[in-house]
Scaffold this motif. Structure first.
Motif, PDB file in Angstrom:
ATOM      1  N   ALA A  33       3.896  13.115   5.975  1.00  0.00           N
ATOM      2  CA  ALA A  33       2.640  12.394   6.176  1.00  0.00           C
ATOM      3  C   ALA A  33       2.837  10.922   5.818  1.00  0.00           C
ATOM      4  CB  ALA A  33       1.576  13.007   5.286  1.00  0.00           C
ATOM      5  N   GLY A  34       2.115  10.045   6.515  1.00  0.00           N
ATOM      6  CA  GLY A  34       2.254   8.612   6.256  1.00  0.00           C
ATOM      7  C   GLY A  34       1.424   8.156   5.077  1.00  0.00           C
ATOM      8  N   VAL A  35       1.565   8.832   3.968  1.00  0.00           N
ATOM      9  CA  VAL A  35       0.784   8.485   2.763  1.00  0.00           C
ATOM     10  C   VAL A  35       1.757   8.328   1.583  1.00  0.00           C
ATOM     11  CG1 VAL A  35      -1.299   9.680   3.537  1.00  0.00           C
ATOM     12  CG2 VAL A  35       0.381  10.928   2.205  1.00  0.00           C
TER      13      VAL A  35
ATOM     14  N   VAL B  96       9.760  -0.164   6.236  1.00  0.00           N
ATOM     15  CA  VAL B  96      10.678   0.132   7.353  1.00  0.00           C
ATOM     16  C   VAL B  96       9.993   1.077   8.342  1.00  0.00           C
ATOM     17  CG1 VAL B  96      12.929   1.124   7.954  1.00  0.00           C
ATOM     18  CG2 VAL B  96      12.679  -0.189   5.856  1.00  0.00           C
ATOM     19  N   ASN B  97       9.267   2.060   7.817  1.00  0.00           N
ATOM     20  CA  ASN B  97       8.594   3.029   8.706  1.00  0.00           C
ATOM     21  C   ASN B  97       7.687   2.336   9.724  1.00  0.00           C
ATOM     22  OD1 ASN B  97       9.793   5.054   7.259  1.00  0.00           O
ATOM     23  ND2 ASN B  97       7.975   5.683   6.125  1.00  0.00           N
ATOM     24  N   ILE B  98       6.836   1.428   9.222  1.00  0.00           N
ATOM     25  CA  ILE B  98       5.872   0.818  10.170  1.00  0.00           C
ATOM     26  C   ILE B  98       6.559  -0.207  11.084  1.00  0.00           C
ATOM     27  CG2 ILE B  98       3.837   1.199   8.670  1.00  0.00           C
ATOM     28  CD1 ILE B  98       4.620  -2.284   9.115  1.00  0.00           C
TER      29      ILE B  98
ATOM     30  N   GLY C  93      12.516   4.659   7.192  1.00  0.00           N
ATOM     31  CA  GLY C  93      12.734   4.251   5.796  1.00  0.00           C
ATOM     32  C   GLY C  93      12.852   5.481   4.907  1.00  0.00           C
ATOM     33  N   THR C  94      12.005   6.467   5.167  1.00  0.00           N
ATOM     34  CA  THR C  94      12.041   7.703   4.387  1.00  0.00           C
ATOM     35  C   THR C  94      13.381   8.404   4.585  1.00  0.00           C
ATOM     36  OG1 THR C  94       9.673   7.870   4.754  1.00  0.00           O
ATOM     37  CG2 THR C  94      10.776   9.859   3.980  1.00  0.00           C
ATOM     38  N   ALA C  95      13.903   8.361   5.823  1.00  0.00           N
ATOM     39  CA  ALA C  95      15.188   9.008   6.107  1.00  0.00           C
ATOM     40  C   ALA C  95      16.317   8.317   5.341  1.00  0.00           C
ATOM     41  CB  ALA C  95      15.461   8.979   7.614  1.00  0.00           C
TER      42      ALA C  95
ATOM     43  N   SER D 289       0.816  -1.231   0.000  1.00  0.00           N
ATOM     44  CA  SER D 289       0.000   0.000   0.000  1.00  0.00           C
ATOM     45  C   SER D 289       0.843   1.271   0.000  1.00  0.00           C
ATOM     46  CB  SER D 289      -0.909   0.030   1.231  1.00  0.00           C
ATOM     47  OG  SER D 289      -0.117   0.192   2.387  1.00  0.00           O
ATOM     48  N   ALA D 290       2.110   1.180   0.428  1.00  0.00           N
ATOM     49  CA  ALA D 290       2.991   2.355   0.559  1.00  0.00           C
ATOM     50  C   ALA D 290       2.372   3.443   1.424  1.00  0.00           C
ATOM     51  CB  ALA D 290       3.388   2.915  -0.808  1.00  0.00           C
ATOM     52  N   SER D 291       1.604   3.033   2.448  1.00  0.00           N
ATOM     53  CA  SER D 291       1.008   4.025   3.345  1.00  0.00           C
ATOM     54  C   SER D 291       1.064   3.558   4.803  1.00  0.00           C
ATOM     55  CB  SER D 291      -0.447   4.291   2.949  1.00  0.00           C
ATOM     56  OG  SER D 291      -1.102   4.985   3.986  1.00  0.00           O
ATOM     57  N   SER D 292       1.807   4.310   5.635  1.00  0.00           N
ATOM     58  CA  SER D 292       1.872   3.962   7.067  1.00  0.00           C
ATOM     59  C   SER D 292       0.505   4.115   7.715  1.00  0.00           C
ATOM     60  CB  SER D 292       2.819   4.895   7.814  1.00  0.00           C
ATOM     61  OG  SER D 292       4.094   4.857   7.333  1.00  0.00           O
ATOM     62  N   VAL D 293      -0.210   5.180   7.308  1.00  0.00           N
ATOM     63  CA  VAL D 293      -1.513   5.430   7.932  1.00  0.00           C
ATOM     64  C   VAL D 293      -2.498   4.331   7.541  1.00  0.00           C
ATOM     65  CG1 VAL D 293      -3.448   7.025   8.035  1.00  0.00           C
ATOM     66  CG2 VAL D 293      -1.131   7.897   8.067  1.00  0.00           C
TER      67      VAL D 293
ATOM     68  N   SER E 234       4.809  11.071  -0.003  1.00  0.00           N
ATOM     69  CA  SER E 234       5.137  12.299   0.728  1.00  0.00           C
ATOM     70  C   SER E 234       6.639  12.405   1.019  1.00  0.00           C
ATOM     71  CB  SER E 234       4.334  12.406   2.016  1.00  0.00           C
ATOM     72  OG  SER E 234       4.627  11.335   2.833  1.00  0.00           O
ATOM     73  N   GLY E 235       7.321  11.267   1.114  1.00  0.00           N
ATOM     74  CA  GLY E 235       8.764  11.299   1.357  1.00  0.00           C
ATOM     75  C   GLY E 235       9.508  11.969   0.212  1.00  0.00           C
ATOM     76  N   MET E 236       8.977  11.827  -1.001  1.00  0.00           N
ATOM     77  CA  MET E 236       9.633  12.450  -2.151  1.00  0.00           C
ATOM     78  C   MET E 236       9.468  13.976  -2.099  1.00  0.00           C
ATOM     79  SD  MET E 236       9.038  11.684  -6.156  1.00  0.00           S
ATOM     80  CE  MET E 236       7.573  12.688  -6.295  1.00  0.00           C
TER      81      MET E 236
ATOM     82  N   PHE F 172      10.704   2.813  -4.454  1.00  0.00           N
ATOM     83  CA  PHE F 172      11.373   3.275  -3.220  1.00  0.00           C
ATOM     84  C   PHE F 172      10.367   3.286  -2.066  1.00  0.00           C
ATOM     85  CE2 PHE F 172      14.361   5.724  -6.049  1.00  0.00           C
ATOM     86  CZ  PHE F 172      15.551   5.260  -5.524  1.00  0.00           C
ATOM     87  N   ASP F 173       9.165   3.812  -2.374  1.00  0.00           N
ATOM     88  CA  ASP F 173       8.163   4.061  -1.340  1.00  0.00           C
ATOM     89  C   ASP F 173       7.711   2.766  -0.661  1.00  0.00           C
ATOM     90  OD1 ASP F 173       6.491   5.471   0.231  1.00  0.00           O
ATOM     91  OD2 ASP F 173       5.174   6.224  -1.347  1.00  0.00           O
ATOM     92  N   MET F 174       7.580   1.696  -1.471  1.00  0.00           N
ATOM     93  CA  MET F 174       7.119   0.427  -0.890  1.00  0.00           C
ATOM     94  C   MET F 174       8.091  -0.036   0.202  1.00  0.00           C
ATOM     95  SD  MET F 174       6.064  -1.147  -4.526  1.00  0.00           S
ATOM     96  CE  MET F 174       5.413  -2.744  -4.148  1.00  0.00           C
ATOM     97  N   GLY F 175       9.391   0.060  -0.095  1.00  0.00           N
ATOM     98  CA  GLY F 175      10.393  -0.366   0.894  1.00  0.00           C
ATOM     99  C   GLY F 175      10.435   0.570   2.085  1.00  0.00           C
ATOM    100  N   ARG F 176      10.379   1.897   1.813  1.00  0.00           N
ATOM    101  CA  ARG F 176      10.548   2.813   2.951  1.00  0.00           C
ATOM    102  C   ARG F 176       9.339   2.763   3.890  1.00  0.00           C
ATOM    103  NH1 ARG F 176      10.305   7.258  -1.477  1.00  0.00           N
ATOM    104  NH2 ARG F 176       8.305   8.243  -1.076  1.00  0.00           N
ATOM    105  N   THR F 177       8.139   2.544   3.335  1.00  0.00           N
ATOM    106  CA  THR F 177       6.963   2.445   4.206  1.00  0.00           C
ATOM    107  C   THR F 177       7.066   1.202   5.094  1.00  0.00           C
ATOM    108  OG1 THR F 177       5.691   3.454   2.439  1.00  0.00           O
ATOM    109  CG2 THR F 177       4.430   2.468   4.225  1.00  0.00           C
TER     110      THR F 177
HETATM  111  N1  ASP Z   1       4.761   6.436   2.093  1.00  0.00           N
HETATM  112  C1  ASP Z   1       5.492   6.634   3.294  1.00  0.00           C
HETATM  113  C2  ASP Z   1       4.671   6.225   4.477  1.00  0.00           C
HETATM  114  O1  ASP Z   1       3.481   6.156   4.387  1.00  0.00           O
HETATM  115  C3  ASP Z   1       5.940   8.069   3.464  1.00  0.00           C
HETATM  116  C4  ASP Z   1       6.920   8.398   2.369  1.00  0.00           C
HETATM  117  O2  ASP Z   1       6.490   8.703   1.244  1.00  0.00           O
HETATM  118  O3  ASP Z   1       8.123   8.299   2.613  1.00  0.00           O
HETATM  119  O4  ASP Z   1       5.206   5.961   5.528  1.00  0.00           O
END
Ligand code: ASP
Length: 377
Positions: free
Chosen positions: A280-282, A321-323, A240-242, A202-206, A285-287, A314-319
């Motif tokens: 934002a966790g959507v 890691v984020n969650i 992940g975004t960092a 989903s690439a969304s933490s929220v 947004s990291g870009m 990129f986003d799929m992997g970073r999300t």
């Molecule tokens: N998609 C990421 C998230 O929901 C945020 C981002 O774009 O880095 O955590």
């Protein structure tokens, strides 16, 4: 500011709020450093592009001490018109905390910030809808002049980012849950698998928040802890975004033939860590925040076009890691403060719920204005 204001109930929850914040900020700073380190290690594989539109004039280099001193603006408006991103973030954090400290009287300001945040999110979404056209136009001359080698180097930068994601999750979170959370990393990752897979797709933490809560509760995290730590994490914790921002900054700099100085790297670590509070966790947004990080060290923002076409990957992997970072924090907090939690009075439990609720509201507002829902499907 909206990220900070959403933490207004944190001081009511005392040690738990403090432990969570310290863990989130330290792991995010560490994640950026991992991203920068890996990207520097692989830098020789990134191409220097020769494109007429991609010229860059180096600014003056500043020392690490100046970098730290410069994060504070000389006045309230200067950072805005000078587009000094690090100062803008610092100012937003200061004003956000001031609103919290003023308390009830500042309620209208808090509400206004929430509304403005939704408006800006909507504007960002509208702009992002047009971005494929912009990215196409910016990339055409790059590919025309450099040929297929740019594709090979994109694969390389993706690989470096994924190595960073894997290293951070497997080393930092495994060590953290084992040493501070009293849990075997295998049990942790196995229990988290449904949320990890959902975040990846989903690439969304929220969007992953409900599933993340379910998984951590099955791992033994009390509901009071998960309902506070996880919404806060989905709002302010983006490891992940960092990592992605660290890797992409070095990649974009390399494409322009620029070598980042140690003080520029320090600025990237500070900006990426502080900017994660406002990310934002959507999806995507990291870009957008990467623009801020590039600007903070004077790198050309146009360079984002180089990586924008494959941002979703990129986003799929970073999300993911984020969650996972949020979940590891909930395991650690519930283990470290287990004695405190078992003696909680109903007043403290209520404060935790309120704090969790106000962050969930911000997170779901942001998700709503960017078209992401909390539905598990
Ligand atoms: N998609 C990421 C998230 O929901 C945020 C981002 O774009 O880095 O955590």
């Amino acid at each position: 500011m909206a990220g900070v204001v959403s933490m207004k109930d944190i001081r009511k929850v005392g040690a738990i709020g403090g432990t969570t914040l310290v863990y989130y900020l330290c792991t995010t700073a560490f994640a950026t450093a991992i991203g920068l380190f890996l990207a520097n290690t692989f830098q020789s594989h990134f191409p220097v592009l020769s494109v007429s539109g991609l010229e860059y004039k180096a600014g003056e280099s500043v020392s690490a001490m100046d970098t730290l001193v410069n994060i504070f603006p000389s006045n309230f408006l200067a950072p805005l018109y000078e587009a000094n991103m690090l100062q803008v973030i610092v100012m937003a954090l200061i004003l956000g905390f001031a609103i919290i400290l003023v308390g009830e009287k500042a309620e209208p300001a808090a509400r206004a910030i929430d509304v403005l945040n939704n408006i800006f999110m909507k504007a960002m979404e509208m702009i992002l809808r047009l971005s494929p056209i912009g990215v196409f136009c910016l990339l055409c001359p790059v590919i025309a002049e450099n040929g297929a080698k740019i594709l090979g180097s994109l694969a390389m930068v993706l690989l470096v980012a994924y190595i960073g994601y894997a290293a951070h999750a497997l080393i930092v979170y495994s060590l953290a849950v084992r040493t501070m959370g009293g849990m075997s990393p295998i049990k942790f990752f196995k229990g988290m698998m449904p949320a990890i897979l959902f975040a990846f797709s989903s690439a969304s933490s929220v969007g992953t928040l409900p599933l993340n809560m379910e998984c951590t509760e099955k791992l033994g995290v009390p509901k009071e802890v998960s309902s506070f730590v996880l919404p806060l994490g989905a709002t302010i914790n983006m490891d992940g975004t960092a990592i992605y921002q660290g890797v992409c900054s070095v990649f974009i700099a390399a494409c322009y033939g620029i070598h980042l100085t140690p003080s520029q790297m320090l600025t990237i670590v500070i900006t990426a860590t502080l900017a994660s509070i406002g990310t934002a966790g959507v999806p995507g947004s990291g870009m957008v925040m990467l623009a801020m990080v590039l600007q903070s060290v004077g790198l050309p923002v146009d360079g984002i076009a180089l990586v924008a076409g494959i941002d979703r990957i990129f986003d799929m992997g970073r999300t993911t890691v984020n969650i996972t970072g949020d979940a590891s924090c909930s395991v650690i907090v519930s283990h470290l403060l287990r004695n405190k939690i078992s003696t909680w009075s109903s007043g403290e439990t209520k404060a935790m719920k309120e704090a969790g609720n106000s962050m969930s509201t911000l997170a779901s507002n942001e998700a709503e204005s960017s078209g992401v829902t909390n539905d598990k499907e």
